[in-house]
Design an enzyme around this catalytic site. Structure first.
Site, PDB file in Angstrom:
ATOM      1  N   ARG A 102      -2.949  12.456   2.059  1.00 26.46           N
ATOM      2  CA  ARG A 102      -2.923  11.351   1.348  1.00 26.46           C
ATOM      3  C   ARG A 102      -3.262  11.266  -0.021  1.00 26.46           C
ATOM      4  O   ARG A 102      -4.449  11.697  -0.412  1.00 26.46           O
ATOM      5  CB  ARG A 102      -3.649  10.167   2.309  1.00 26.46           C
ATOM      6  CG  ARG A 102      -3.256   8.712   1.304  1.00 26.46           C
ATOM      7  CD  ARG A 102      -3.751   7.704   2.152  1.00 26.46           C
ATOM      8  NE  ARG A 102      -3.487   6.406   1.450  1.00 26.46           N
ATOM      9  CZ  ARG A 102      -3.359   5.158   2.187  1.00 26.46           C
ATOM     10  NH1 ARG A 102      -3.502   5.084   3.566  1.00 26.46           N
ATOM     11  NH2 ARG A 102      -2.706   4.331   1.455  1.00 26.46           N
TER      12      ARG A 102
ATOM     13  N   ARG B  33      -7.566   6.450   4.137  1.00 26.06           N
ATOM     14  CA  ARG B  33      -7.112   6.055   5.439  1.00 26.06           C
ATOM     15  C   ARG B  33      -5.614   6.178   5.921  1.00 26.06           C
ATOM     16  O   ARG B  33      -4.800   6.694   5.183  1.00 26.06           O
ATOM     17  CB  ARG B  33      -7.261   4.114   5.235  1.00 26.06           C
ATOM     18  CG  ARG B  33      -6.411   3.717   4.282  1.00 26.06           C
ATOM     19  CD  ARG B  33      -6.455   2.057   4.104  1.00 26.06           C
ATOM     20  NE  ARG B  33      -5.801   1.675   2.955  1.00 26.06           N
ATOM     21  CZ  ARG B  33      -6.238   1.352   1.831  1.00 26.06           C
ATOM     22  NH1 ARG B  33      -7.146   1.832   1.523  1.00 26.06           N
ATOM     23  NH2 ARG B  33      -5.331   0.958   0.840  1.00 26.06           N
TER      24      ARG B  33
ATOM     25  N   ASN C 119       5.215  -2.767   4.685  1.00 31.27           N
ATOM     26  CA  ASN C 119       5.950  -2.898   3.223  1.00 31.27           C
ATOM     27  C   ASN C 119       6.880  -4.088   3.314  1.00 31.27           C
ATOM     28  O   ASN C 119       7.193  -4.219   1.810  1.00 31.27           O
ATOM     29  CB  ASN C 119       6.545  -1.687   2.892  1.00 31.27           C
ATOM     30  CG  ASN C 119       5.468  -0.601   2.804  1.00 31.27           C
ATOM     31  OD1 ASN C 119       5.758   0.600   2.708  1.00 31.27           O
ATOM     32  ND2 ASN C 119       4.177  -0.901   2.205  1.00 31.27           N
TER      33      ASN C 119
ATOM     34  N   ASN D 102       2.520   5.215  -6.005  1.00 28.69           N
ATOM     35  CA  ASN D 102       3.860   5.145  -7.234  1.00 28.69           C
ATOM     36  C   ASN D 102       3.442   4.035  -8.111  1.00 28.69           C
ATOM     37  O   ASN D 102       3.707   4.038  -9.381  1.00 28.69           O
ATOM     38  CB  ASN D 102       5.069   4.918  -6.389  1.00 28.69           C
ATOM     39  CG  ASN D 102       5.536   6.174  -5.519  1.00 28.69           C
ATOM     40  OD1 ASN D 102       5.120   7.330  -5.819  1.00 28.69           O
ATOM     41  ND2 ASN D 102       6.519   5.947  -4.703  1.00 28.69           N
TER      42      ASN D 102
ATOM     43  N   ASP E 264       1.185   7.836  -1.596  1.00 26.43           N
ATOM     44  CA  ASP E 264       0.581   6.688  -2.308  1.00 26.43           C
ATOM     45  C   ASP E 264       0.369   6.935  -3.732  1.00 26.43           C
ATOM     46  O   ASP E 264       0.223   8.014  -4.481  1.00 26.43           O
ATOM     47  CB  ASP E 264      -0.609   6.618  -1.557  1.00 26.43           C
ATOM     48  CG  ASP E 264      -1.251   5.058  -1.662  1.00 26.43           C
ATOM     49  OD1 ASP E 264      -0.340   4.075  -2.157  1.00 26.43           O
ATOM     50  OD2 ASP E 264      -2.421   4.886  -1.300  1.00 26.43           O
TER      51      ASP E 264
END
Length: 240
Positions: free
Chosen positions: A188, A194, A65, A19, A17
């Site tokens: 993450r 989450r 996505n 980018n 996560d």
């Protein structure tokens, strides 16, 4: 076992996560962050292999996505070609096998072709598995497993009393990895805390590691920090 750590996880799963935020901080288009993120995948893959980790699962594209801007989605669908054209020889040299979980049938034909070629070209490799979750959603995965089990019951292949955690596991996309199907450690990046529909069933007893580092900046040292933290945890699996 690698002597740098007391123990290393057999399976690490990573939610890559940040980018877009990495690019925004540099006044660059979001796609620049995704391209930089690919370089992080390469670094982490080689480091994980050095540490004798057996399986690493990268959450590359979720079922949600598709809701992103079309130009960004189109770019993401082209990244596998760029990644494997450059990195595949090194993967093979390091005896790393490529696998993919997710609804790949819904991916563009060119993307599917690139993935299938990478899987085929590395199928002889017997070392670490680099597993990409592409068009993957855990709720979708569990729903599909339930449907398949119901069909087996309706066809009298199994009895309802045969339904167990083990049977459900066998119907999940990760079942091909046998004892490595459940991640020992889930990482993450970017400060979010989450799972975002990632390996919900498999994460029942995973250790979580959250970091504020954006994915393009996540390097070998950051992976080592995560594993060091993992070594400080006591995994009791509900026992004392």
């Amino acid at each position: 076992m690698n002597n740098e750590f007391e123990t290393v996880p057999k399976h690490i799963a990573i939610i890559m996560d940040g980018n877009g935020r990495w690019a925004k901080k540099r006044f660059l288009p979001r796609v620049a962050g995704h391209r930089k993120g690919v370089q992080a995948i390469k670094k982490i893959t080689i480091r994980a292999n050095e540490l004798n980790i057996k399986l690493i699962t990268m959450y590359a594209f979720s079922t949600e996505n598709w809701g992103r801007p079309k130009d960004e989605v189109d770019f993401l669908m082209k990244l596998p070609k760029e990644f494997f054209n450059e990195f595949l020889p090194e993967l093979i040299d390091n005896n790393i096998r490529i696998e993919v979980i997710g609804d790949t049938d819904a991916l563009p034909e060119e993307t599917k072709g690139i993935l299938n070629s990478a899987i085929e070209d590395t199928k002889h490799c017997t070392g670490m598995v680099l597993n990409f979750a592409l068009n993957y959603g855990s709720r979708q995965e569990i729903t599909s497993a339930v449907k398949n089990i119901i069909t087996e019951i309706q066809n009298d292949n199994i009895d309802i009393n045969d339904v167990s955690e083990d049977l459900i596991n066998k119907h999940l996309m990760t079942s091909r990895y046998n004892e490595f199907s459940d991640p020992d450690l889930i990482i993450r990046t970017s400060g979010e805390e989450r799972l975002s529909n990632f390996l919900l069933w498999q994460a029942a007893y995973s250790e979580f590691y959250f970091t504020d580092v954006l994915w393009p900046d996540f390097n070998e040292d950051e992976l080592d920090k995560a594993i060091k933290t993992y070594n400080g945890r006591q995994r009791r699996f509900g026992k004392i």
